[in-house]
Design a protein around this motif. Structure first.
Motif, short mmCIF file in Angstrom:
data_model
loop_
_atom_site.label_atom_id
_atom_site.label_comp_id
_atom_site.label_asym_id
_atom_site.label_seq_id
_atom_site.Cartn_x
_atom_site.Cartn_y
_atom_site.Cartn_z
N PHE A 172 53.33 -16.92 99.29
CA PHE A 172 53.46 -17.31 97.89
C PHE A 172 53.66 -18.81 97.75
O PHE A 172 52.97 -19.47 96.94
N VAL A 173 54.61 -19.37 98.49
CA VAL A 173 54.88 -20.80 98.32
C VAL A 173 53.72 -21.65 98.81
O VAL A 173 53.46 -22.73 98.26
N GLN A 174 53.02 -21.20 99.85
CA GLN A 174 51.87 -21.96 100.34
C GLN A 174 50.75 -22.01 99.31
O GLN A 174 50.04 -23.01 99.19
N LYS A 175 50.62 -20.94 98.53
CA LYS A 175 49.54 -20.85 97.54
C LYS A 175 49.96 -21.37 96.17
O LYS A 175 49.21 -22.11 95.52
N ASP A 176 51.15 -21.00 95.72
CA ASP A 176 51.55 -21.25 94.33
C ASP A 176 52.67 -22.27 94.17
O ASP A 176 53.03 -22.59 93.02
N TYR A 177 53.25 -22.77 95.26
CA TYR A 177 54.30 -23.77 95.13
C TYR A 177 54.06 -24.88 96.16
O TYR A 177 54.88 -25.15 97.02
N THR A 178 52.93 -25.52 96.01
CA THR A 178 52.57 -26.60 96.92
C THR A 178 53.42 -27.84 96.62
O THR A 178 54.07 -27.93 95.57
N PHE A 179 53.39 -28.79 97.53
CA PHE A 179 54.13 -30.03 97.33
C PHE A 179 53.60 -30.77 96.11
O PHE A 179 54.36 -31.39 95.36
N LEU A 213 60.65 -26.69 99.38
CA LEU A 213 61.42 -27.55 98.49
C LEU A 213 61.37 -27.06 97.04
O LEU A 213 61.24 -27.84 96.10
N VAL A 214 61.48 -25.75 96.86
CA VAL A 214 61.44 -25.15 95.53
C VAL A 214 62.58 -25.70 94.68
O VAL A 214 63.73 -25.74 95.12
N LEU A 215 62.26 -26.14 93.47
CA LEU A 215 63.25 -26.77 92.60
C LEU A 215 64.13 -25.75 91.89
O LEU A 215 65.32 -25.99 91.66
N GLU A 216 63.57 -24.62 91.50
CA GLU A 216 64.36 -23.60 90.82
C GLU A 216 65.48 -23.15 91.75
O GLU A 216 65.22 -22.76 92.89
N PRO A 217 66.76 -23.21 91.31
CA PRO A 217 67.92 -23.01 92.21
C PRO A 217 68.14 -21.54 92.56
O PRO A 217 68.99 -20.87 91.98
N TYR A 218 67.36 -21.05 93.52
CA TYR A 218 67.44 -19.65 93.93
C TYR A 218 68.85 -19.27 94.36
O TYR A 218 69.36 -18.20 94.00
N VAL A 219 69.50 -20.13 95.13
CA VAL A 219 70.84 -19.81 95.62
C VAL A 219 71.87 -19.86 94.49
O VAL A 219 72.65 -18.93 94.29
N ARG A 244 60.69 -16.07 86.34
CA ARG A 244 60.32 -14.68 86.07
C ARG A 244 59.48 -14.11 87.22
O ARG A 244 59.60 -12.93 87.56
N THR A 245 58.63 -14.94 87.80
CA THR A 245 57.84 -14.50 88.94
C THR A 245 58.74 -14.14 90.11
O THR A 245 58.50 -13.14 90.81
N PHE A 246 59.78 -14.94 90.34
CA PHE A 246 60.75 -14.60 91.39
C PHE A 246 61.34 -13.22 91.13
O PHE A 246 61.53 -12.43 92.07
N GLY A 247 61.63 -12.93 89.85
CA GLY A 247 62.15 -11.62 89.50
C GLY A 247 61.14 -10.53 89.76
O GLY A 247 61.47 -9.46 90.30
N GLU A 248 59.90 -10.76 89.37
CA GLU A 248 58.84 -9.76 89.58
C GLU A 248 58.60 -9.50 91.06
O GLU A 248 58.26 -8.37 91.46
N MET A 249 58.78 -10.53 91.88
CA MET A 249 58.60 -10.38 93.33
C MET A 249 59.78 -9.65 93.98
O MET A 249 59.72 -9.29 95.15
N GLY A 250 60.87 -9.46 93.22
CA GLY A 250 62.04 -8.76 93.75
C GLY A 250 62.97 -9.63 94.56
O GLY A 250 63.79 -9.12 95.33
#
Length: 386
Positions: free
Chosen positions: A19-26, A82-88, A45-51
């Motif tokens: 996912f990150v390689q395709k949809d969250y490139t640098f 380096l995803v900006l959305e604060p997952y943690v 929301r995509t993070f939520g859909e991905m579970g």
């Protein structure tokens, strides 16, 4: 504990990586920093859909029923990208806190909102003088005659707050500033009267804010758990969030090693790749060794999360101290081996260094956790001598 990935865990790791390689490139990340606010609702929301949100929430509470190991696998891959959305800070931390502190319909409703990705919840716990001490809370909550609570105080470094729909605020209902008892949790609307957010971007581009509470009124339904007795759950949630942030940093470290190794293969000097120089080979080898040390201490901390109380928390402190130490060494070496270009915005390795600096200050810095871990080692040594 066996840290060979199961088939299901390997599939999870691979799916996040793809996912990150395709949809969250640098390139996507840099665009979000330059033209956005550092947080994409659609991405969340995509993070939520991905579970991925609330992955460690038990099935009985509406979650997928995995463990902090799966949270760490996700965090590691998001760290590499380096995803900006604060997952943690807006995923792992609030779900761990709600799971351990709330109950019944309130718990299930909050967890469902978080897991779906439709609601963003940030936790307002940190205060200026806390410096890693979880029980340090100066913000106050007073029970009024009408049954409502009045909140006053100042919270700092509330990661994700500018994008949050709700805040979980830690406030003191009794005792002194660092007493273990007397803490409580409240759900607060960031748009409520008396709530002031002072938003800013962290060094790595992540959105955060300071929070001012001035006579903020919340009713009894906004209380999580039993007022005055939430420290154990709060400490457990902090420990889980620290380990997840360390996993994220392990991803930063590994990606820095990979980026630097590739650069040494392609950058030429005197007609040959600089990676052929023995001195630089030694330095990339040292970086790889530190990366392995960081991963090993992460595994130890994940195992410690199954323990209780002080033993768990001290092991987590050891993990943070080592991963930050390794992160500083690896990212600094990566920048140097890129010839100084690594610190510029166009090179990803410099962004890993900035992310490491942010992880260092969350929940107490490396010095605090190193001293905490060292004190436990000294106590154990005195016990053996006695």
């Amino acid at each position: 504990m066996n840290f060979d990935l199961s088939g299901e865990q390997q599939m999870l790791q691979d799916s996040v990586q793809r996912f990150v390689q395709k949809d969250y490139t640098f390139k996507h990340r840099r665009k979000l920093v330059a033209h956005g606010n550092g947080f994409s609702r659609d991405m969340w929301r995509t993070f939520g859909e991905m579970g991925w949100l609330g992955v460690a929430v038990p099935e009985a509470f509406g979650g997928p029923g995995f463990t902090p190991v799966e949270s760490a696998l996700i965090a590691e891959q998001l760290g590499r990208a380096l995803v900006l959305e604060p997952y943690v800070m807006c995923g792992v931390f609030p779900t761990a806190l709600v799971t351990r502190s709330a109950s019944g319909k309130q718990r299930d409703a909050l967890l469902a909102e978080i897991i779906s990705g439709e609601t963003v919840i940030a936790v307002a716990h940190s205060e200026r003088e806390a410096r890693g001490v979880v029980s340090h809370v100066a913000a106050t909550a007073r029970l009024m005659a009408d049954g409502a609570w009045r909140l006053d105080g100042h919270k700092t470094l509330v990661v994700g707050a500018p994008a949050a729909d709700r805040l979980i605020v830690v406030a003191r209902v009794a005792g002194g500033v660092r007493d273990d008892s007397g803490l409580a949790l409240f759900i607060v609307d960031p748009r409520a009267p008396g709530v002031t957010l002072e938003p800013y971007r962290l060094l790595d581009g992540t959105p955060a804010a300071d929070l001012l509470l001035a006579n903020v009124s919340v009713d009894a339904t906004a209380v999580l758990g039993t007022p005055g007795s939430v420290l154990a759950g709060l400490q457990a949630a902090v420990d889980e969030a620290i380990v997840a942030s360390c996993a994220e940093l392990v991803g930063d470290i590994d990606d820095t090693v990979d980026l630097t190794a590739e650069y040494l293969k392609t950058r030429k000097q005197f007609g040959v790749p600089i990676g052929s120089f023995q001195a630089l080979q030694h330095r990339i080898a040292d970086m790889a060794i530190d990366a392995m040390q960081a991963r090993a201490t992460l595994h130890r901390a994940l195992r410690a999360l199954t323990a209780d109380g002080e033993t768990r928390s001290v092991e987590v402190s050891g993990c943070k101290a080592q991963t930050i130490r390794s992160g500083k060494f690896v990212t600094q070496q990566g920048i140097q081996l890129h010839g100084g270009y690594g610190i510029t915005d166009e090179y990803k390795v410099g962004h890993h260094y900035r992310r490491m600096l942010i992880v260092d200050v969350l929940f107490g810095n490396m010095e605090y956790h190193l001293n905490r871990y060292a004190r436990r080692i000294q106590e154990e040594a005195r016990t053996l001598v006695a």
